[in-house]
Design an enzyme around this catalytic site. Structure first.
Site, PDB file in Angstrom:
ATOM      1  N   GLY A  31       0.592  -1.164  -0.191  1.00  0.00           N
ATOM      2  CA  GLY A  31       0.162   0.186  -0.116  1.00  0.00           C
ATOM      3  C   GLY A  31       0.798   1.256  -0.189  1.00  0.00           C
ATOM      4  CG  ASP A 498       7.568  36.758  33.911  1.00  0.00           C
ATOM      5  OD1 ASP A 498       6.507  36.612  34.495  1.00  0.00           O
ATOM      6  OD2 ASP A 498       8.284  35.763  33.615  1.00  0.00           O
TER       7      ASP A 498
END
Ligand code: GDG
Length: 730
Positions: A31, A498
């Site tokens: 496949g 931050d």
């Protein structure tokens, strides 16, 4: 020019055979070979793999040039490498564990592992002979789990996709493998990792968060240098080929013969490679029960069973083969009559035309693996039913059962269910067969193998683009100067800073990370300029921020945005609910009771479990468990779980730094905006910043920010520069 595509799999899509010292090659019809055929045949594209047999040194050059004409490149392996890497590690360690066949008697041989690493390196060496930065490399299957990272080391920017054809097991199985972390690290060298089903994706991402402590956001794993996407791409087949084959004169001839042989008899078809994961013995048992309990089927039904030889040198496979022989013999001896045998068993492979004729004639396909990544046989049966009749019985353990939902879905361990399904299939009215088969065929035809290849390749491209858009640049001297230059010309400026990891380094004691003199000095200088507005935006509680910075004329945002001090008083975000804490706190408590050194931090709208003082290893282990546990129990409570630096935090979903930033910026006129942060909660800040802002990530170059710096010392240096500026000359 776009680069070439390089496909890599254990086996090449051709079989090399040796006869009297001469080698010849014939194409294989798997496949994968069909699906990728159109890809590797084109231009400079190439397929790299083992040619399937040991080739003596003096013939290797000749074979290489023969294969070169077919766009193929061989990786030559010695017999010893095959037996250790392929038979040993791939097929006796990975295959059973990945198919949920973990045995307490498993032996994990160090030498198998060493060969597995060595052979993966050998594949990498061949890939690196031809790979160039703009190429796309698509690696296939469990034999090559280490290959993505080996290639990435040498070609950091190349696109690498990986597809796993077998299931990815749940963490509890995967963790058994001694080299589990190394395997995951190997895989994470890819940019896109594909699986057949969503469950596989989940199992994989869970293993990553449990074993590697990476950040995960739905199916995206963030690494310091890149993000990696894990996604389900259910593989399809070349359905047109099967539909056409079924009508070809050659197959029609076979069909005619089969119909004559089985006149008045219904056939139940079973096709697999010899493998314990395929449930062959259980299937035989169910068929035997059907024969025993339904005498009306005697002489009226046949099980046509093909088992394709595979790995039969491995003892377990040999044992399985012997068992199948015995069971088939037993059933036939019990029920056969003069003109009829219930089981027609073939231990060999057939040409595809015969397969096609069997698919087209069998009244029922009985496909009941104990575990299967996808199972293409089930799709091939459906594609061959051009008259929309026939019944598919399919195990729920096959990946294909997630798509082929109109089949009769069974649990292969449930004998009663299997028996009923076989009876139901044999008795199913034509109308119901058609209703089901039409839907099944639609699915198989839409999601065919070309579609599979296309969506995988497109997604790989998208992931690469996403990474590029997140790639940040280091703040070089030139950039610094440019930033200062803009700053000097502006008069309405805002700084979002931050705290932990950005303005100070990481400290094992949460309370010791308080601001030092130098930091106060930097901030004082910044706010001394009336044109500057400074905002500290942190996950810390507001009491701490107040203690440290309350006396400063700056804006404070605490608890990721749940609290703000804009004009001298603290206010919380409206409409937040904290009742969930009552049920979550005890969960965290059980973890801190059992994990020495860990503690819980309670904030108004969040709870954090810190493990920075826990013994290395134990902290990470518990954090992984806790995060998973929390994800499970908070699913429907509107909460988010944030794994941070040595902390797991739970809070209301509405709270995020980005929202706080956006709210603050509303109606605010600015001509200079800067944001700096180090962890993934700061990503929300970066995203909320106005266009043309200077956004800087600390410690990583993969971020929504434009730039990055290495640590808090570099941040301080940059900030100092704003206030010690010598006027910049044009
Ligand atoms: C792995 C995963 C996943 C069978 N007998 C003959 C023959 N075949 C062909 C079938 C089919 C293929 O072999 C088998 O594919 P499956 O998918 O059923 O199973 P695995 O070989 O275990 O494959 C599996 C697959 O990879 C793809 O990702 O679906 O879960 O285990 O195409 O037609 N072909 C010929 N003669 C035979 O006798 N010519």
């Amino acid at each position: 020019m776009t680069g070439k595509i390089i496909i890599v799999s254990n086996r090449l899509p051709v079989k090399i055979q040796e006869k009297d010292g001469e080698y010849s090659s014939s194409s294989s019809e798997g496949g994968l070979a069909t699906g990728l055929g159109s890809v590797y045949h084109e231009g400079h594209n190439v397929w790299i793999g083992w040619p399937g047999t040991e080739i003596v040194a003096e013939k290797q050059q000749e074979i290489t040039s023969q294969l070169h004409d077919l766009n193929l490149m061989p990786v030559f392996l010695s017999q010893e490498e095959i037996s250790e890497y392929y038979e040993g590690f791939s097929n006796e360690v990975l295959w059973p564990i990945f198919h949920y066949y973990a045995s307490t008697y498993s032996t994990y041989r160090q030498s198998n592992w060493e060969f597995y690493q060595q052979v993966n390196q050998k594949f990498a060496d061949v890939v690196l002979q031809v790979a160039e930065p703009g190429d796309k490399i698509w690696i296939h299957d469990y034999q090559l789990l280490l290959l993505p990272a080996l290639i990435r080391q040498k070609l950091p920017d190349v696109s690498i996709g990986f597809f796993l054809h077998i299931p990815f097991p749940s963490f509890e199985l995967f963790r058994l493998i001694p080299w589990r972390a190394e395997l995951l690290e190997g895989l994470l060298g890819a940019d896109l990792i594909g699986f057949h089903t969503f469950d596989d994706v989940q199992h994989f991402t869970q293993a990553c968060t449990r074993l590697l402590h990476v950040n995960l956001s739905s199916n995206i794993i963030s690494l310091p240098d890149r993000l990696v996407v894990a996604e389900a791409f259910p593989m399809g087949i070349d359905e047109e080929k099967y539909a056409e084959l079924a009508q070809s004169p050659e197959v029609q001839q076979e069909i005619k013969q089969l119909k004559e042989t089985f006149a008045g008899i219904k056939t139940v078809l079973s096709i697999d490679r010899l493998d314990y994961s395929k449930g062959i013995l259980q299937r035989l048992q169910a068929f035997e029960e059907v024969m025993r309990n339904n005498p009306e089927y005697l002489e009226k039904v046949v099980l046509y069973m093909i088992v394709v030889p595979s790995r039969d040198t491995v003892p377990q496979y040999k044992y399985l083969r012997d068992e199948i022989d015995k069971r088939v013999g037993n059933i036939n001896s019990l029920f056969r009559t003069l003109n009829w045998s219930p089981v027609h068993y073939f231990y060999r492979s057939f040409p595809i035309e015969i397969l096609s004729a069997l698919y087209a004639t069998a009244n029922v396909a009985l496909i009941t693996p104990m575990r299967d990544g996808m199972n293409l046989v089930s799709k091939e049966y459906v594609a061959s039913r051009i008259k929309n009749d026939g019944v598919l019985i399919l195990s729920e353990m096959a990946g294909s059962s997630r798509e082929l939902i109109d089949a009769l879905i069974v649990n292969p361990n449930n004998m009663g269910m299997m028996e009923n399904a076989i009876r139901q299939a044999l008795e199913m009215p034509a109308e119901e067969q058609e209703n089901r088969m039409v839907k099944l065929r639609k699915n198989v035809s839409k999601f065919n193998v070309k579609h599979w290849v296309n969506i995988f390749m497109d997604r790989l491209q998208e992931v690469k683009e996403l990474q590029q858009s997140l790639r940040t640049r280091y703040v070089s001297d030139v950039t610094t100067k440019a930033i200062y230059k803009i700053y000097a010309k502006t008069s309405k400026r805002i700084f979002f800073l931050d705290y932990d990891g950005t303005l100070v380094g990481f400290n094992a004691d949460i309370n010791k990370a308080s601001p030092d003199k130098e930091l106060y000095r930097v901030l004082e200088d910044l706010v001394a300029d009336p044109l500057n507005k400074v905002v500290i935006i942190s996950g810390r509680d507001y009491e701490t921020l107040e203690k440290w910075f309350g006396h400063f004329p700056i804006v404070l945002i605490a608890d990721h945005g749940a609290w703000q001090k804009l004009n001298g008083t603290w206010e919380s975000m409206p409409n937040l609910n904290d009742t969930w804490k009552r049920s979550i706190y005890p969960v965290l408590e059980t973890y801190s009771d059992r994990t020495p050194g860990s503690f819980i931090e309670e904030k108004t709208y969040s709870l954090a479990w810190h493990y920075r003082n826990v013994e290395t290893g134990l902290g990470e282990l518990r954090a992984g468990e806790l995060a998973n546990n929390l994800r499970f129990i908070t699913g429907d409570q509107g909460l988010q779980i944030l794994p941070g630096n040595k902390v797991i935090e739970v809070k209301n979903i509405e709270i995020n730094k980005g929202r706080a930033v956006a709210a603050l910026l509303q109606g605010y006129e600015l001509d200079f905006a800067l944001a700096i942060g180090d962890d993934h909660t700061d990503e929300d800040t970066f995203k909320a910043m106005p266009e043309n802002s200077v956004t800087i990530k600390v410690g990583s170059n993969s971020s929504a920010a434009k730039y990055y710096l290495n640590d808090f010392k570099e941040v301080r240096k940059l900030l100092k520069g704003f206030t010690t500026l010598v006027p910049v000359n044009e």
